[in-house]
Design an enzyme around this catalytic site. Structure first.
Site, PDB file in Angstrom:
ATOM      1  N   GLN A   1     -17.540  -9.892  -3.052  1.00 33.01           N
ATOM      2  CA  GLN A   1     -18.817  -9.565  -2.402  1.00 33.01           C
ATOM      3  C   GLN A   1     -19.984  -9.564  -3.376  1.00 33.01           C
ATOM      4  OE1 GLN A   1     -18.669  -6.451   0.741  1.00 33.01           O
ATOM      5  NE2 GLN A   1     -16.541  -6.210   0.127  1.00 33.01           N
TER       6      GLN A   1
ATOM      7  N   ARG B   1     -18.739  -7.784   8.069  1.00 31.38           N
ATOM      8  CA  ARG B   1     -19.492  -6.670   8.638  1.00 31.38           C
ATOM      9  C   ARG B   1     -18.991  -6.330  10.027  1.00 31.38           C
ATOM     10  NH1 ARG B   1     -20.172  -4.554   4.732  1.00 31.38           N
ATOM     11  NH2 ARG B   1     -18.896  -6.242   3.948  1.00 31.38           N
TER      12      ARG B   1
ATOM     13  N   LYS C   1     -13.991   2.343   0.683  1.00 33.19           N
ATOM     14  CA  LYS C   1     -14.520   2.504  -0.662  1.00 33.19           C
ATOM     15  C   LYS C   1     -15.396   3.750  -0.792  1.00 33.19           C
ATOM     16  CE  LYS C   1     -18.072   0.248  -1.462  1.00 33.19           C
ATOM     17  NZ  LYS C   1     -19.186  -0.652  -1.743  1.00 33.19           N
ATOM     18  N   THR C   2     -16.277   3.931   0.175  1.00 33.85           N
ATOM     19  CA  THR C   2     -17.180   5.075   0.122  1.00 33.85           C
ATOM     20  C   THR C   2     -16.403   6.386   0.194  1.00 33.85           C
ATOM     21  OG1 THR C   2     -18.724   3.697   1.324  1.00 33.85           O
ATOM     22  CG2 THR C   2     -19.305   6.003   1.072  1.00 33.85           C
TER      23      THR C   2
ATOM     24  N   ASP D   1     -20.949   2.284  -8.197  1.00 38.12           N
ATOM     25  CA  ASP D   1     -20.591   1.566  -6.971  1.00 38.12           C
ATOM     26  C   ASP D   1     -21.133   0.145  -7.053  1.00 38.12           C
ATOM     27  OD1 ASP D   1     -19.619   1.074  -4.499  1.00 38.12           O
ATOM     28  OD2 ASP D   1     -21.092   2.271  -3.402  1.00 38.12           O
ATOM     29  N   GLU D   2     -20.556  -0.754  -6.306  1.00 36.73           N
ATOM     30  CA  GLU D   2     -21.012  -2.158  -6.265  1.00 36.73           C
ATOM     31  C   GLU D   2     -21.123  -2.747  -7.674  1.00 36.73           C
ATOM     32  OE1 GLU D   2     -21.168  -3.423  -3.369  1.00 36.73           O
ATOM     33  OE2 GLU D   2     -21.941  -1.950  -1.914  1.00 36.73           O
TER      34      GLU D   2
END
Length: 775
Positions: A255, A620, A32-33, A224-225
């Site tokens: 998430q 994670r 994503k980043t 983002d997010e």
DNA sequence: AGTATCGTCGTTTTT
DNA sequence: CGACGATACT
């Protein structure tokens, strides 16, 4: 364009589709980043003006990192123009420049949660309400959620439904408290966290011209997010993007873990309805984790009802199954986790930084910490009390806040009698009451004691007068004095430094050191063109005022500090681990009523959020996930019995190892850690120094190195006029370096110095203390 | 005004 | 258990 070749087809489509509304659903570990950074870089390469890009991230650190990565592709002269940061910091910045439209000073204070609670307590007390019924925490939550839903104090008061709710919950005075709270924040020139979003909405609602300006400025918006945005944030975005609709939101509904702070998962679920011509891209390939981890996480999240359909997969190895550790007590849990870490450290030659221990609540860190310390495993706790929340730091910062904005009531309350200057609670009560019942701020009241009709002895009046005088002096210096000069002057002349220096206990010494550390940070801010927290400053030294240093302090969190640059095991809450990844992840405390939390088990939506949280925890891990739980655990001083968390059974059994009992395990791990001369495994890794002493030191330090700048006696700086190109010089923090060239004249004279260890720095000679070693 | 002591209450998670 | 507030005492 080589950077596009690093993307898979779906990622590439998301990067290249620049115009119009775009939603990117990004599964865990799906790059994503990378998509976000490349997308911005690509926009600039395609001719989009970098000044017209607004990119909202979840932490300031994420923004900083993203900017660096973009800079590598398009160069710093472009990347620096992008507005990038958290919602709170970006809109705080906008609010500061538009403050007068809202009747606020541009140097308004940002109240943190403690300030807000303290003010609420005060209001409850002054109104003689029962603080057993009106608990500050609950009241603040209620006000906070009102603000996040854009309900002003006036709306709140006039809303019959809300009033009914409050009567039912036996808190009919909530509307009054909210109203007072609002009033007093305004009077104090202060905004709380929620205000930064709320007032931005007010600004855009009441000042169409301002809205239009920002709409035209930010032609391209990226978020983002997005799954963790609340209504207030949603509306800001909607308004800002209304003109060009170039809005790209990135997120993963699976998430979404911040509904407790108003995040509304519907924002992402309904984005399609909001923008019917949205292009949606799904990133489903996971590059982070093994198949076992990905599939285990998938099998878990499938239990949730509401979600956007996606199929997260990976082409990585199948990897090891998830391990379950069951122990008899929380302490033993820590022991087992530590043993397992030691085993991996030794057998697989892993650095400490490959490991993370994640938990649901901060209080769980204690037993883990103890266990790691006993085994000499270097660790670091993230979250909990941050550097800026420590008492001694807050005290000094309160002086700085007052210097900048003397109306800041919470700061004034904090330091009017610290250090002791004979203005006690009785006096303070009188002052606060006088301010509370008039339109005056507390500062106005103490500046005009007679006019406020306070009955005070002349001795006390004199003390108040000299306090007022002292703050006035600081206040007059704020705009003209360099941050470090003013900061250190306040530290000593207020008596704070002396007070702490006198305390020779271990904690006292540590507090004194912390103050020195803060001063060092401010010094660094004063000296450098770019400070480490990621805030770029204009050229020259004129903006290095204390106000500039302070403006974002309330918004800095631990997440903004570097997490993996040192070789330590990371301990943090699952919330804090969002966006991070580690080869080995331990999720501890897998027990009913802890995870899922007791407070969530009675509602489907809350339980689903807990499940998403667990999903975040597992995903994670890159190589191995380990879950642990304990049969008994101390909870607020009492021994409680625990059952295994339902979440463990919700993972398909095929992805789990056979559970092992603690007895067997402890023998095994003892064998590993104490045989074959490996009793001190951490010594095999250079930076695995034993963990610091538990007491006051254990809490995080800022990223900058502690230095004894203020007290160091060995260092004798030379007159900065003697500095010339070609010299070898010594700087206390950066060490040895060569002076490359001098630029600027007079006050703005700068030296470009190539430090052996710290790289190139531009230092303003006016502030830089340099010792000449060789001419 | 300042300090010492005792009782209370609570815990998700954070910008 | 630990932080914080109320109370009582100096």
């Amino acid at each position: 364009m080589s950077y596009l070749d690093e993307l898979n087809p779906e990622q590439r489509k998301a990067v290249e589709h620049i115009k119009g509304p775009v939603m990117v659903i990004a599964g865990a570990g799906s790059g994503k980043t990378r998509v976000l950074t490349y997308r911005i870089a690509h926009m600039i390469r395609s001719g989009v003006d970098s000044f017209s890009i607004l990119s909202l991230t979840f932490t300031n650190k994420a923004a900083k990192e993203m900017k660096e990565r973009i800079s590598k592709i398009v160069g710093p002269s472009e990347s620096r123009n992008i507005w990038m940061g958290t919602f709170h910091s970006v809109f705080a910045r906008i609010l500061r420049s538009e403050a007068q439209l809202l009747g606020y000073p541009s140097n308004f204070t940002i109240y943190d949660t403690d300030d807000s609670k303290s003010l609420i307590k005060r209001i409850i007390k002054e109104k003689n309400l029962d603080d057993k019924i009106y608990k500050p925490n609950i009241v603040l939550n209620r006000i906070s959620s009102a603000k996040n839903n854009l309900i002003s104090a006036a709306n709140y008061k006039n809303n019959p439904t809300i009033h009914k709710e409050d009567v039912q919950s036996k808190k009919p005075e909530l509307a009054y408290i909210y109203e007072q709270y609002e009033k007093r924040c305004f009077k104090a020139g202060a905004m709380d966290f929620d205000d930064l979003l709320f007032k931005t909405n007010v600004l855009f609602r009441d000042h169409p011209q301002a809205l239009l300006n920002y709409q035209n400025k930010f032609k391209y918006i990226l978020v983002d997010e997005y799954q963790d945005t609340n209504y207030s944030q949603y509306l800001i975005l909607k308004k800002l993007a209304a003109r060009f609709e170039n809005i790209c939101v990135v997120g993963d509904d699976a998430q979404s873990i911040y509904s407790f702070r108003g995040a509304n998962i519907q924002n992402i679920l309904n984005f399609k309805k909001e923008y019917p011509d949205v292009r949606t891209f799904k990133l489903e390939q996971n590059y982070r984790s093994t198949q076992n981890i990905v599939n285990a996480a998938n099998s878990l999240i499938r239990k949730n009802q509401e979600q956007i359909k996606k199929n997260v997969w990976t082409s990585n190895d199948s990897g090891e199954k998830i391990r379950i550790i069951k122990t008899l007590s929380d302490n033993e849990e820590g022991y087992e986790v530590a043993s397992d870490i030691i085993y991996r450290l030794n057998e697989e030659k892993r650095p400490n930084s490959d490991f993370a221990v994640l938990y649901r609540t901060n209080s769980q860190s204690r037993s883990i910490e103890e266990a790691l310390r006993k085994r000499d495993i270097a660790y670091r706790i993230y979250g909990g009390l941050s550097f800026y929340q420590r008492k001694e730091i807050k005290d000094l910062l309160a002086y700085y806040r007052l210097a900048i904005n003397p109306k800041d009531e919470e700061a004034l309350k904090r330091v009017i009698n610290y250090p002791k200057r004979g203005i006690g609670n009785t006096t303070l009560d009188k002052i606060l009451l006088a301010a509370g019942q008039s339109d005056k701020s507390v500062w106005d009241v103490i500046g005009d004691l007679n006019g406020s009709g306070l009955k005070l002895s002349s001795a006390v009046q004199n003390k108040i007068f000299s306090f007022h005088d002292m703050i006035s002096t600081y206040n007059q210096m704020v705009d003209s004095t360099n941050a470090y000069e003013l900061a250190s002057r306040i530290a000593s002349s207020s008596g704070v430094l002396k007070e702490l220096y006198a305390d020779k206990t271990v904690e006292g010494v540590s507090r004194y050191e912390n103050i020195q550390e803060l001063l060092s940070a401010i010094k660094e801010f004063s000296e450098n063109d770019v400070i480490e927290e990621g805030v770029d400053l204009p050229e020259g030294g004129e903006d290095r005022t204390l106000s500039n240093y302070m403006k974002d302090i309330a918004l800095l969190t631990d997440a903004d500090k570097d997490k993996k640059d040192t070789n330590v095991v990371s301990l943090m809450t699952i919330h804090a681990s969002k966006g991070l990844e580690f080869p080995y992840v331990y999720v501890v405390g897998m027990e009913e009523n802890l995870f899922p939390s007791q407070l969530s088990v009675n509602s489907r939506t809350e339980l689903e959020e807990e499940r998403r949280l667990f999903y975040v925890a597992i995903t994670r891990a890159e190589i191995k996930a380990t879950l642990s739980w304990a049969n008994t655990r101390y909870r607020w001083g009492n021994l409680t019995y625990c059952e295994q968390s339902r979440f463990i059974e919700e993972i398909d059994a095929e992805f789990l190892e056979e559970p092992v009992s603690s007895k067997k395990e402890s023998t095994a791990s003892e064998g590993f850690s104490f045989s074959g001369g490996l009793s001190n495994p951490s010594s095999r890794f250079e930076s695995s120094t034993p963990a610091k002493k538990p007491a006051a030191r254990k809490i995080n330090k800022p990223t900058f190195k502690p230095s004894k700048l203020v007290t160091d006696a060995d260092f004798k700086p030379d007159d900065s006029n003697l500095i010339a190109a070609g010299q070898t010089v010594m700087h206390q923090r950066f060490g040895k370096g060569n002076v490359e060239e001098l630029t600027g004249v007079g006050e703005n004279k700068k030296a470009l110095i190539n430090f052996q260890n710290a790289g190139q720095k531009q230092l303003l000679l006016r502030f830089a203390k340099l010792q000449i070693l060789e001419n």
